[in-house]
Design an enzyme around this catalytic site. Structure first.
Site, PDB file in Angstrom:
ATOM      1  N   ASN A  25       0.299  13.459  -6.531  1.00 12.20           N
ATOM      2  CA  ASN A  25      -0.252  12.748  -7.679  1.00 12.20           C
ATOM      3  C   ASN A  25      -1.405  13.562  -8.284  1.00 12.20           C
ATOM      4  OD1 ASN A  25      -1.871  10.932  -9.255  1.00 12.20           O
ATOM      5  ND2 ASN A  25      -0.814   9.224  -8.267  1.00 12.20           N
ATOM      6  N   ASP A  85      -3.493   7.091   0.808  1.00 12.36           N
ATOM      7  CA  ASP A  85      -2.430   6.175   0.398  1.00 12.36           C
ATOM      8  C   ASP A  85      -3.127   4.936  -0.136  1.00 12.36           C
ATOM      9  OD1 ASP A  85       0.564   6.151   0.392  1.00 12.36           O
ATOM     10  OD2 ASP A  85       0.194   4.164   1.258  1.00 12.36           O
TER      11      ASP A  85
HETATM   12  O1  LIG Z   1      -7.416   4.859  -8.512  1.00 14.94           O
HETATM   13  C1  LIG Z   1      -6.405   4.189  -8.750  1.00 14.94           C
HETATM   14  N1  LIG Z   1      -6.409   3.212  -9.675  1.00 14.94           N
HETATM   15  C2  LIG Z   1      -5.339   2.484  -9.954  1.00 14.94           C
HETATM   16  N2  LIG Z   1      -4.144   2.637  -9.376  1.00 14.94           N
HETATM   17  C3  LIG Z   1      -4.080   3.596  -8.442  1.00 14.94           C
HETATM   18  C4  LIG Z   1      -5.179   4.405  -8.079  1.00 14.94           C
HETATM   19  N3  LIG Z   1      -4.803   5.239  -7.112  1.00 14.94           N
HETATM   20  C5  LIG Z   1      -3.530   4.966  -6.870  1.00 14.94           C
HETATM   21  N4  LIG Z   1      -3.091   3.985  -7.678  1.00 14.94           N
HETATM   22  C6  LIG Z   1      -1.760   3.397  -7.730  1.00 14.94           C
HETATM   23  C7  LIG Z   1      -0.781   4.378  -8.269  1.00 14.94           C
HETATM   24  C8  LIG Z   1       0.425   4.120  -7.437  1.00 14.94           C
HETATM   25  O2  LIG Z   1       1.147   3.040  -7.967  1.00 14.94           O
HETATM   26  C9  LIG Z   1      -0.154   3.670  -6.098  1.00 14.94           C
HETATM   27  C10 LIG Z   1      -0.423   4.825  -5.163  1.00 14.94           C
HETATM   28  O3  LIG Z   1       0.708   5.116  -4.482  1.00 14.94           O
HETATM   29  P1  LIG Z   1       0.697   6.241  -3.326  1.00 14.94           P
HETATM   30  O4  LIG Z   1       1.984   6.130  -2.631  1.00 14.94           O
HETATM   31  O5  LIG Z   1      -0.567   6.122  -2.545  1.00 14.94           O
HETATM   32  O6  LIG Z   1       0.559   7.578  -4.121  1.00 14.94           O
HETATM   33  P2  LIG Z   1       1.540   8.430  -5.030  1.00 14.94           P
HETATM   34  O7  LIG Z   1       2.967   8.133  -4.678  1.00 14.94           O
HETATM   35  O8  LIG Z   1       1.143   8.228  -6.445  1.00 14.94           O
HETATM   36  O9  LIG Z   1       1.180   9.922  -4.615  1.00 14.94           O
HETATM   37  P3  LIG Z   1       1.227  10.623  -3.156  1.00 14.94           P
HETATM   38  O10 LIG Z   1       1.998   9.738  -2.219  1.00 14.94           O
HETATM   39  O11 LIG Z   1       1.868  11.938  -3.364  1.00 14.94           O
HETATM   40  O12 LIG Z   1      -0.217  10.765  -2.739  1.00 14.94           O
HETATM   41  O13 LIG Z   1      -1.379   3.057  -6.393  1.00 14.94           O
END
Ligand SMILES: O=c1nc[nH]c2c1ncn2[C@H]1C[C@H](O)[C@@H](COP(=O)(O)OP(=O)(O)OP(=O)(O)O)O1
Length: 259
Positions: A11, A75
């Site tokens: 992300n 996460d």
């Molecule tokens: O500051 C934030 N403010 C609002 N929403 C957020 C924030 N940070 C994550 N989010 C949301 C985006 C996604 O719907 C979920 C994270 O999902 P999550 O699986 O942890 O991350 P991801 O798939 O986007 O990237 P990755 O797994 O490669 O780290 O929560």
């Protein structure tokens, strides 16, 4: 690879936020020193954990193993009380398409349409971990309590920011981010009682976590020292305090509440 630290996320928003907070914490650490999971050959492990921390560990362990570097992962997601904590760990793919922020947010608003304001309590939850190649694992978790709005407010931020308002706030997280982005993360963090851009999610760290975190900070500073940019805090027992940059801020940069 010349990097010395890996951030285990695909992300781009997270990479940017974590980098912005790491940079002032670890003097001499340049962007080139930090690898991310977006680089060719980086593993994409199945996130089949049953908790935020479990999934963060899966990501960080995989990248630490493949790069031989300390790896930070996060996460995160939104947990709605009346929905039993959902979307929770499924926040990123709530609508069925991973990372489809607008569709995810629209679906959640539709599911909550009939729920009155007094029952819209929710929390933004985050687990952050650091895994070192020699097997040390530091986990911290936190939550920003608040409520789900009825419609999106604000253009800034990402994910669920436009429909979440933190407790005691009058702006959605997306609106609140505007001022932070304009002021810059570093100056924003110094405001009294300021909350970090991830929404002030982590409040509690165990004493073990703090102790281990200190060691990891020293390890990173030690690396930096070889480039001649040693931080004066390196090499000393450094207990985090409410007012000083702390080792826990490095490990859980977006969430240490400093009240
Ligand atoms: O500051 C934030 N403010 C609002 N929403 C957020 C924030 N940070 C994550 N989010 C949301 C985006 C996604 O719907 C979920 C994270 O999902 P999550 O699986 O942890 O991350 P991801 O798939 O986007 O990237 P990755 O797994 O490669 O780290 O929560």
């Amino acid at each position: 690879m010349t990097a010395r630290l890996a951030i285990a996320t695909h992300n781009a928003h997270k990479v940017g936020e974590i980098w912005a907070i790491l940079a002032p914490e670890v003097p001499g650490l340049t962007r080139e020193d930090v690898a991310s999971a977006k680089e060719p050959g980086a593993p994409s492990p199945v996130e089949d954990g049953t908790s935020f921390a479990g999934n963060a560990l899966i990501k960080a362990r995989a990248l630490a193993a493949s790069t031989g570097l300390p790896a930070i992962a996060d996460d995160s997601g939104i947990a709605v009380d009346v929905m039993g904590g959902a979307p929770g760990i499924f926040s990123a793919l709530w609508s069925g398409r991973h990372g489809a922020d607008q569709e995810n947010l629209d679906l959640l608003l539709a599911q909550m349409e009939d729920i009155p304001d007094g029952h819209r309590a929710a929390a933004f939850v985050c687990a952050a971990v650091l895994v070192t190649p020699d097997g040390r694992e530091i986990v911290c978790e936190g939550r920003q309590p608040g409520r789900l709005l009825r419609a999106a407010q604000g253009e800034h931020g990402f994910g669920y920011d436009p429909i979440f308002m933190g407790e005691g706030q009058t702006l959605s997280n997306a609106e609140a981010r505007r001022g932070r982005e304009e002021r810059g993360v570093a100056s924003w963090r110094r405001l009294p009682g300021a909350r970090t851009p991830r929404g002030a999610v982590a409040r509690r760290l165990t004493s073990r976590c703090s102790r281990d975190a200190t060691n990891v900070v020293q390890m990173l500073h030690g690396d930096v020292d070889r480039t001649g940019a040693r931080d004066p805090r390196a090499g000393t027992a450094h207990e985090p305090t409410a007012n000083s940059p702390s080792s826990t801020a490095l490990i859980c940069p977006w969430g240490v509440a400093r009240s």
